[in-house]
Design an enzyme around this catalytic site. Structure first.
Site, mmCIF file in Angstrom:
data_model
loop_
_atom_site.group_PDB
_atom_site.id
_atom_site.type_symbol
_atom_site.label_atom_id
_atom_site.label_comp_id
_atom_site.label_asym_id
_atom_site.label_seq_id
_atom_site.Cartn_x
_atom_site.Cartn_y
_atom_site.Cartn_z
ATOM 1 N N HIS A 151 0.865 -1.183 0.000
ATOM 2 C CA HIS A 151 0.000 0.000 0.000
ATOM 3 C C HIS A 151 0.901 1.232 0.000
ATOM 4 O O HIS A 151 2.026 1.205 0.508
ATOM 5 C CB HIS A 151 -0.858 -0.045 1.276
ATOM 6 C CG HIS A 151 -1.864 1.030 1.397
ATOM 7 N ND1 HIS A 151 -1.545 2.307 1.811
ATOM 8 C CD2 HIS A 151 -3.203 1.027 1.185
ATOM 9 C CE1 HIS A 151 -2.653 3.038 1.843
ATOM 10 N NE2 HIS A 151 -3.660 2.301 1.470
ATOM 11 N N ASP A 156 2.572 -4.616 7.855
ATOM 12 C CA ASP A 156 1.421 -3.732 7.665
ATOM 13 C C ASP A 156 0.183 -4.601 7.850
ATOM 14 O O ASP A 156 -0.173 -5.380 6.955
ATOM 15 C CB ASP A 156 1.480 -3.134 6.252
ATOM 16 C CG ASP A 156 0.207 -2.380 5.900
ATOM 17 O OD1 ASP A 156 0.195 -1.738 4.826
ATOM 18 O OD2 ASP A 156 -0.776 -2.446 6.669
ATOM 19 N N GLN A 205 -5.104 -4.852 7.089
ATOM 20 C CA GLN A 205 -6.146 -5.755 6.602
ATOM 21 C C GLN A 205 -6.087 -7.128 7.261
ATOM 22 O O GLN A 205 -6.807 -8.039 6.848
ATOM 23 C CB GLN A 205 -6.021 -5.927 5.072
ATOM 24 C CG GLN A 205 -6.184 -4.641 4.277
ATOM 25 C CD GLN A 205 -7.590 -4.044 4.361
ATOM 26 O OE1 GLN A 205 -8.531 -4.676 4.839
ATOM 27 N NE2 GLN A 205 -7.736 -2.801 3.935
ATOM 28 N N LYS A 245 -10.785 0.334 10.610
ATOM 29 C CA LYS A 245 -11.009 -0.910 9.863
ATOM 30 C C LYS A 245 -11.326 -2.059 10.813
ATOM 31 O O LYS A 245 -11.526 -3.191 10.379
ATOM 32 C CB LYS A 245 -9.781 -1.262 9.027
ATOM 33 C CG LYS A 245 -9.410 -0.206 7.987
ATOM 34 C CD LYS A 245 -8.191 -0.654 7.211
ATOM 35 C CE LYS A 245 -7.541 0.494 6.515
ATOM 36 N NZ LYS A 245 -8.227 0.912 5.291
ATOM 37 N N CYS A 295 -4.804 2.566 -3.529
ATOM 38 C CA CYS A 295 -3.481 3.004 -3.027
ATOM 39 C C CYS A 295 -2.394 1.971 -3.324
ATOM 40 O O CYS A 295 -1.503 1.733 -2.504
ATOM 41 C CB CYS A 295 -3.526 3.305 -1.532
ATOM 42 S SG CYS A 295 -4.729 4.535 -1.074
HETATM 43 C C1 DCS Z 1 -2.903 -2.628 3.505
HETATM 44 C C2 DCS Z 1 -3.150 -1.216 3.961
HETATM 45 N N1 DCS Z 1 -2.136 -0.522 4.531
HETATM 46 C C3 DCS Z 1 -2.311 0.738 4.977
HETATM 47 C C4 DCS Z 1 -3.520 1.380 4.843
HETATM 48 C C5 DCS Z 1 -3.664 2.794 5.348
HETATM 49 O O1 DCS Z 1 -4.575 2.809 6.420
HETATM 50 P P1 DCS Z 1 -5.033 4.242 6.978
HETATM 51 O O2 DCS Z 1 -5.712 4.902 5.827
HETATM 52 O O3 DCS Z 1 -5.965 3.929 8.111
HETATM 53 O O4 DCS Z 1 -3.771 4.940 7.386
HETATM 54 C C6 DCS Z 1 -4.609 0.702 4.256
HETATM 55 C C7 DCS Z 1 -5.939 1.395 4.117
HETATM 56 N N2 DCS Z 1 -6.787 0.851 3.126
HETATM 57 C C8 DCS Z 1 -7.185 1.704 2.066
HETATM 58 C C9 DCS Z 1 -8.012 2.873 2.491
HETATM 59 O O5 DCS Z 1 -9.136 2.878 1.558
HETATM 60 N N3 DCS Z 1 -9.099 1.735 0.769
HETATM 61 C C10 DCS Z 1 -8.044 0.966 1.084
HETATM 62 O O6 DCS Z 1 -7.821 -0.156 0.696
HETATM 63 C C11 DCS Z 1 -4.417 -0.620 3.815
HETATM 64 O O7 DCS Z 1 -5.431 -1.319 3.259
#
Ligand code: DCS
Length: 420
Positions: free
Chosen positions: A136, A213, A216, A239, A378
């Site tokens: 991400h 990380d 998820q 989440k 992302c």
């Molecule tokens: C694997 C992963 N890492 C880091 C983040 C960042 O999390 P924060 O936004 O809470 O800092 C997300 C957020 N998931 C994104 C946010 O919207 N859609 C997604 O898949 C994520 O799915």
């Protein structure tokens, strides 16, 4: 057939009674607004159950105060609740105690804390940081920029055609100059569950640290930092059926103890003179200024809520829905699904429909009341590698049902035929 009473859970989420979207009779017209919500965007953020909302309202209504030991009773009540929320998180992920749990704004800030407070100090030319191609942006862009500022090389473990990590490539790229391996536990695009423990062993064999990380994974499956043997781990409250504005950085106590803070100010200091300052104990050293008190209390309430259900049951429920969605979407024809087979993934499915742009598909689905994500999630470099600009993603949580997957598949089929 569910591992827990989904209908009873749904009663805790009034938002699920919402009507949204347009009129399924005239998809794409955007008119109408009385279509029942089918919320399948949980990887972006999950909804907040009544007990969590109550816990935060109780704080504001009953003991709102600034923390860290004001003398008056309100402050002591707020301090205890906020500090004990760290203990709840520590227990949830198997950390040794609150000293290893830093509250941040979100996963992104947790990753940046380590990149700035550890990376800028420890990395230099000749060193390397190893990521994966499915990271991400919260980790990919962060370590990419720290690499530019420190001269450290940033490497990417390749992703196979099936959407899994090429572990032979991992073994080739993690070497004696590797100082940090930063890997997503469950991909928010592919649903791939990465072998964190195996990667941790590889990293530690080369005296490298490893950062998981877990944005998820912690919300959706049992995670224990000792089992994974990670040095850092991050996830977000929003989440995990919790509020926005609160995230968690787990760090091994000895490592956090060796790190200098990167945010300075009140609460994180012990003694300040005009010449210099000393720092508070862990984890407060890394929590400068007035923290997100209500959100920390809300996160603890959210963890109590998901623990009550059983995180292993949540994992089973999501696997049931993801496998069903994978099979039903595949059976439609004209649908390209990204990532490993349905029974080897986390609770999400990203896909494209031949001839239909992801954004068009998601707006049509909205007319059917179906809320999913369209875009690059992302993970732009991963989409470049997959050869697509965007994808749509359905992601499941504790309140979703098989009938809602059927609504998704039906809407996708109608959208596909609309554009045929
Ligand atoms: C694997 C992963 N890492 C880091 C983040 C960042 O999390 P924060 O936004 O809470 O800092 C997300 C957020 N998931 C994104 C946010 O919207 N859609 C997604 O898949 C994520 O799915």
């Amino acid at each position: 057939q569910y591992p827990f009473d989904v209908e009873a859970i749904r009663d805790d989420f009034p938002i699920l009674q919402r009507s949204v979207g347009g009129d399924p009779e005239t998809p794409g017209e955007g008119d109408g607004d009385d279509t029942p919500l089918v919320y399948l965007d949980n990887a972006a953020t999950t909804h907040t159950p009544e007990p969590v909302v109550e816990a935060m309202s109780d704080y504001y209504r009953g003991y709102n105060s600034n923390v860290h030991r004001g003398i008056h009773q309100l402050s002591q009540e707020a301090s205890v609740a906020y500090e004990e929320a760290h203990d709840t998180v520590a227990e949830f992920i198997g950390a040794s105690g609150r000293e290893e749990i830093v509250f941040t704004k979100n996963t992104t800030e947790a990753m940046n804390l380590v990149a700035y407070a550890w990376g800028l100090e420890e990395l230099g030319p000749g060193d390397n940081v190893v990521l994966t191609e499915m990271e991400h942006h919260a980790s990919l862009v962060t370590w990419q920029q720290i690499g530019k500022r420190t001269g450290a090389d940033v490497r990417f473990i390749e992703v196979t055609e099936e959407g899994t990590l090429d572990m032979a490539d991992a073994a080739a790229k993690i070497d004696d100059d590797t100082e940090m391996v930063s890997v997503v536990h469950v991909s928010n695009t592919l649903g791939t569950v990465n072998p964190i423990r195996e990667l941790a062993d590889l990293a530690h064999d080369h005296d490298s640290l490893i950062f998981a990380d877990a944005a998820q994974s912690v919300p959706n499956r049992p995670v224990d930092v000792d089992d994974l043997d990670v040095d850092f781990l991050a996830f977000s409250g929003h989440k995990t059926a919790g509020p926005t504005g609160i995230g968690v950085l787990y760090g091994r106590e000895a490592i956090l103890d060796s790190m200098q803070p990167y945010l300075y100010g009140g609460d994180m200091i012990r003694k300040v003179t005009f010449e210099d300052s000393t720092w508070e104990d862990l984890p407060w050293k890394f929590e400068a200024g007035t923290p997100s008190i209500a959100e920390g209390i809300g996160l603890a309430a959210a963890i109590d809520y998901v623990e009550e259900i059983g995180v292993d049951r949540i994992e089973a429920h999501e696997r049931l829905l993801a496998e069903y969605a994978y099979d039903e979407l595949e059976a439609l024809g004209g649908v390209e699904i990204y990532g490993p087979a349905g029974d080897e993934r986390g609770g999400l499915v990203a896909f494209n429909v031949d001839g239909v742009h992801a954004h068009d598909l998601s707006s049509i689905l909205n007319d059917f009341g179906v809320a999913i994500r369209a875009g690059d999630h992302c993970t732009q470099p991963l989409h470049d590698k997959m050869g697509v600009a965007a994808s749509v993603r359905a992601s499941f949580y504790i309140y979703n049902t098989v009938e809602e997957v059927d609504a998704l598949v039906d809407a996708v089929e109608q959208a596909r035929d609309l554009f045929a």
